[in-house]
Scaffold this motif. Structure first.
Motif, PDB file in Angstrom:
ATOM      1  N   THR A 153       0.839  -1.194   0.000  1.00  0.00           N
ATOM      2  CA  THR A 153       0.000   0.000   0.000  1.00  0.00           C
ATOM      3  C   THR A 153       0.879   1.250   0.000  1.00  0.00           C
ATOM      4  O   THR A 153       2.090   1.190   0.288  1.00  0.00           O
ATOM      5  CB  THR A 153      -0.902   0.035   1.237  1.00  0.00           C
ATOM      6  OG1 THR A 153      -0.080   0.188   2.409  1.00  0.00           O
ATOM      7  CG2 THR A 153      -1.721  -1.248   1.360  1.00  0.00           C
ATOM      8  N   ASP A 154       0.269   2.385  -0.285  1.00  0.00           N
ATOM      9  CA  ASP A 154       1.024   3.643  -0.256  1.00  0.00           C
ATOM     10  C   ASP A 154       1.575   3.916   1.135  1.00  0.00           C
ATOM     11  O   ASP A 154       2.708   4.403   1.281  1.00  0.00           O
ATOM     12  CB  ASP A 154       0.126   4.801  -0.700  1.00  0.00           C
ATOM     13  CG  ASP A 154      -0.213   4.755  -2.187  1.00  0.00           C
ATOM     14  OD1 ASP A 154       0.489   4.032  -2.929  1.00  0.00           O
ATOM     15  OD2 ASP A 154      -1.177   5.438  -2.597  1.00  0.00           O
ATOM     16  N   ALA A 155       0.789   3.610   2.167  1.00  0.00           N
ATOM     17  CA  ALA A 155       1.251   3.837   3.545  1.00  0.00           C
ATOM     18  C   ALA A 155       2.445   2.942   3.873  1.00  0.00           C
ATOM     19  O   ALA A 155       3.397   3.377   4.534  1.00  0.00           O
ATOM     20  CB  ALA A 155       0.112   3.587   4.530  1.00  0.00           C
ATOM     21  N   GLU A 156       2.407   1.692   3.428  1.00  0.00           N
ATOM     22  CA  GLU A 156       3.537   0.786   3.670  1.00  0.00           C
ATOM     23  C   GLU A 156       4.781   1.254   2.926  1.00  0.00           C
ATOM     24  O   GLU A 156       5.891   1.247   3.473  1.00  0.00           O
ATOM     25  CB  GLU A 156       3.154  -0.632   3.254  1.00  0.00           C
ATOM     26  CG  GLU A 156       2.160  -1.278   4.212  1.00  0.00           C
ATOM     27  CD  GLU A 156       1.496  -2.518   3.626  1.00  0.00           C
ATOM     28  OE1 GLU A 156       0.975  -3.321   4.427  1.00  0.00           O
ATOM     29  OE2 GLU A 156       1.489  -2.693   2.383  1.00  0.00           O
ATOM     30  N   LEU A 157       4.607   1.682   1.686  1.00  0.00           N
ATOM     31  CA  LEU A 157       5.745   2.186   0.918  1.00  0.00           C
ATOM     32  C   LEU A 157       6.364   3.410   1.587  1.00  0.00           C
ATOM     33  O   LEU A 157       7.591   3.547   1.654  1.00  0.00           O
ATOM     34  CB  LEU A 157       5.315   2.526  -0.504  1.00  0.00           C
ATOM     35  CG  LEU A 157       5.032   1.349  -1.426  1.00  0.00           C
ATOM     36  CD1 LEU A 157       4.345   1.821  -2.697  1.00  0.00           C
ATOM     37  CD2 LEU A 157       6.318   0.597  -1.768  1.00  0.00           C
TER      38      LEU A 157
END
Length: 256
Positions: A153-157
């Motif tokens: 996800t964008d948050a994980e990235l």
């Protein structure tokens, strides 16, 4: 400030990656089964797997390439302790475009970047083409390569390394397909377990965490604490259960 004043580095790790002793033992058995006379380890660090292969194949010789002098010195000490110093060379040099091959067995565990042009984006296809060049006909390659367990996800990235992108890695299937396209048959496909990851991630920081707890006011404590906290967070909040490591045992297809 003396060397002994500095935080220790990676002393709790046997392998510089999420690799258990049991899995390493199975890799060594499979490699020893084809009796490689020469072994080349790309980005070897201290060369633990390289040394274990040499122990399992009497008379074999090996070369480990890395640019980290401290890790190479550790490898030389380990080789001497095991009576392997005359059969292995630890060379402080880049593996990019290396002329050290071809070898009967080529190891590249988490070090594909050593085979890539540092001025270009990381390219697993380029890594596999280089490994194909460096292995002898009938030989074996063991490649440890990152892959996405699922699309991050964008948050994980955002929690991972600076500039992390979903394009940084392939999924497992496309990675194996790329190995086939590069002239290999995948003789064995396996992936690191969560336990292997947790032991590696904890071991990676263990000695430094103990040092920080004992030396909170050391002149290097603040910068060391910031670095270690950033590393831990990138795993725990970012790539944990998202980034995998595949261990591929590859056999080069005979050229006609």
């Amino acid at each position: 400030m003396t060397v002994s004043d500095l935080p220790p580095r990676l002393g709790s790790l046997t392998f510089h990656g999420p690799l258990s002793a049991d899995r390493a033992g199975r890799l060594v058995v499979r490699l020893a089964g084809v009796s490689p006379a020469t072994v080349l380890d790309i980005g070897c660090g201290w060369g633990e797997l390289l040394l274990r292969v040499l122990e399992a194949v009497p008379g074999s010789t090996g070369v480990g390439l890395d640019v980290n002098a401290e890790d190479l010195a550790r490898g030389r000490r380990l080789a001497k302790e095991r009576g392997l110093a005359e059969r292995v060379e630890f060379a402080e040099e880049s593996a990019f475009g290396t002329l050290r091959g071809p070898a009967d067995a080529v190891l590249c565990l988490g070090s594909g970047q050593a085979l890539c042009d540092p001025e270009q984006p990381y390219d697993p296809g380029a890594v596999l083409r280089e490994l194909r060049r460096l292995v002898r006909p009938g030989g074996r390659v063991v490649l440890g390569e990152g892959f996405w367990e699922r699309t991050p996800t964008d948050a994980e990235l955002a929690a991972m390394w600076p500039g992390a992108s979903a394009d940084d890695h392939l999924r497992l299937g496309p990675l194996v397909d790329l190995a086939v396209e590069s002239g290999f048959r995948p003789a064995w496909i396996e992936t690191a377990s969560r336990q292997e990851w947790e032991e590696f991630e904890s071991g990676y920081r263990h000695d430094t965490e103990l040092w920080l707890a004992a030396h909170p006011d050391h002149p290097l404590a603040a910068e060391t604490r910031e670095r270690v906290d950033r590393q831990r967070s990138s795993w725990a909040n970012g790539y944990r259960d998202v980034l995998g490591i595949a261990y591929l045992t590859l056999v080069p297809v005979a050229r006609t």
